[in-house]
Motif scaffolding. Structure first.
Motif, mmCIF file in Angstrom:
data_model
loop_
_atom_site.group_PDB
_atom_site.id
_atom_site.type_symbol
_atom_site.label_atom_id
_atom_site.label_comp_id
_atom_site.label_asym_id
_atom_site.label_seq_id
_atom_site.Cartn_x
_atom_site.Cartn_y
_atom_site.Cartn_z
ATOM 1 N N ARG A 110 0.834 -1.205 0.000
ATOM 2 C CA ARG A 110 0.000 0.000 0.000
ATOM 3 C C ARG A 110 0.871 1.258 0.000
ATOM 4 N N ALA A 113 2.559 1.626 -3.349
ATOM 5 C CA ALA A 113 1.559 1.980 -4.361
ATOM 6 C C ALA A 113 1.322 3.486 -4.365
ATOM 7 N N GLU A 114 1.303 4.078 -3.167
ATOM 8 C CA GLU A 114 1.156 5.534 -3.087
ATOM 9 C C GLU A 114 2.368 6.240 -3.689
ATOM 10 N N VAL A 118 0.040 4.873 -8.004
ATOM 11 C CA VAL A 118 -1.057 3.996 -8.419
ATOM 12 C C VAL A 118 -2.373 4.603 -7.939
ATOM 13 N N GLN A 123 -5.708 0.384 -6.413
ATOM 14 C CA GLN A 123 -4.696 -0.220 -5.544
ATOM 15 C C GLN A 123 -5.116 -1.584 -5.004
ATOM 16 N N LEU A 162 4.165 -2.960 -9.061
ATOM 17 C CA LEU A 162 2.937 -2.263 -8.667
ATOM 18 C C LEU A 162 2.401 -1.337 -9.756
ATOM 19 N N HIS A 163 3.282 -0.609 -10.421
ATOM 20 C CA HIS A 163 2.840 0.392 -11.396
ATOM 21 C C HIS A 163 2.853 -0.143 -12.834
#
Length: 353
Positions: A110, A113-114, A118, A123, A162-163
């Motif tokens: 998380r 992701a920030e 994202v 997310q 993640l991205h």
């Protein structure tokens, strides 16, 4: 458009020694590296410690500026347009850095992701997809400090994806990982490449490179010494036989005795616990050399002696030794590392957009 283009990349480190009369010294870690990687390719970059692998990767992913030469990722120059490059790449490095131990895997993802930008609405779905991809479903709420090395490496890969990067840099991802976890990592990496992600992999494990990589570049002394498919690299030693000898207390003097034997093409030794494994490359059908080789190791306690076909590891050792023999002895290439705070995953955060 090529995924990665490196053209005559060089990186020189400058340092000062002394206090009253400081002396400036320069170390050229990367010396004119050139190669290309096609979209969707799984490309290997192999080399001994200090060869320039990590420095090359850090120039490609914008963590280091090249001293000279150019590098592009999907057409974006790493020096002139680093933000555009970072949006298209992920970076996974081996070891324990890059994660927050006191957080759970879910909270780590998380957080990153920030950092990677994202979208909040995406997310939850993206993190669930990645946990499933790396096999951490059911363990995502546990603190990372209780994870094994293999679980940490799988979480590293999830963080790097993640991205949805177009290019993933994997810098020795299986270092220190047990064989079962390493097999799972290889399967994950192969699945990524099959799905269209371009992967640049560095590793010290030749079997891993042989299994995964479509093409391999061998770097030594900051230069590319060989580039081709695993089969083309192995063809360099195809006309040879390999003799492996388990021994105790092998020293350089005895290895030199073996090297001086007529018909011997290459000699190396590897520590495996309390014993060493001496690998001797000879011409094809040179069974008569077995006796002289064992005689040259006289005085040592000898274990198992086996003969086999040459492998990618044998080709790699031959290429590196040939490069070392051709190098100028007055130059001592070394790969300088960028210092990092072991408590804070600085590299992962610096790459985040």
């Amino acid at each position: 458009m090529l995924a990665i283009e490196a053209d005559a990349l060089r990186r020189t480190y400058t340092s000062r020694t002394g206090w009253l009369k400081p002396r400036r010294t320069e170390t050229e870690a990367v010396r004119g590296v050139t190669f290309e990687v096609a979209p969707g390719e799984l490309f290997g970059l192999l080399g001994p410690n200090g060869a320039g692998k990590t420095t090359t990767i850090k120039m490609l992913n914008t963590l280091l500026l090249p001293t000279s030469g150019t590098a592009r990722v999907f057409g974006h120059d790493v020096a002139r347009d680093p933000v555009a490059v970072r949006r298209r790449i992920g970076y996974v490095f081996g070891g324990d850095r890059g994660l927050y131990d006191r957080l759970s895997a879910l909270d780590n993802l998380r957080y990153f992701a920030e950092l990677y930008g994202v979208e909040a609405r995406d997310q939850k779905r993206r993190i669930a997809e990645l946990l499933d991809l790396v096999g951490l479903v059911g363990r995502e709420k546990e603190s990372v400090e209780g994870y094994s090395r293999g679980m940490r490496q799988r979480l590293h890969i999830a963080r790097g994806l993640l991205h949805r990067p177009d290019v993933l840099f994997l810098d020795e991802p299986s270092i220190g990982v047990d064989p079962v976890a390493a097999r799972d990592l290889r399967r994950t990496v192969a699945d990524l490449a099959a799905a269209g992600t371009t992967v640049l992999l560095t590793t010290h494990y030749m079997a891993e490179a042989d299994e995964l990589c479509g093409r391999i570049a061998v770097i030594a002394g900051g230069r590319i010494c060989a580039l081709g498919t695993p089969e083309s690299l192995k063809s360099r030693v195809r006309g040879r036989d390999v003799l492996e000898i388990e021994a105790y207390g092998v020293d350089e003097e005895r290895l030199d005795r073996v090297r001086r034997l007529p018909g011997v093409r290459g000699v190396s030794a590897e520590d495996r616990g309390a014993l060493q494994v001496v690998t001797v490359q000879t011409g094809r059908g040179s069974a008569e050399l077995h006796g002289p080789v064992l005689a040259a190791l006289d005085g040592l306690r000898i274990g198992r002696v086996t003969s086999r076909e040459p492998s990618l590891e044998d080709a790699y050792i031959t290429i590196v030794e040939e490069a070392a023999g051709a190098a100028d002895p007055s130059v001592e290439p070394a790969e300088a590392e960028v210092s990092a705070d072991t408590e804070k995953p600085a590299e992962a955060e610096e790459l985040a957009v």
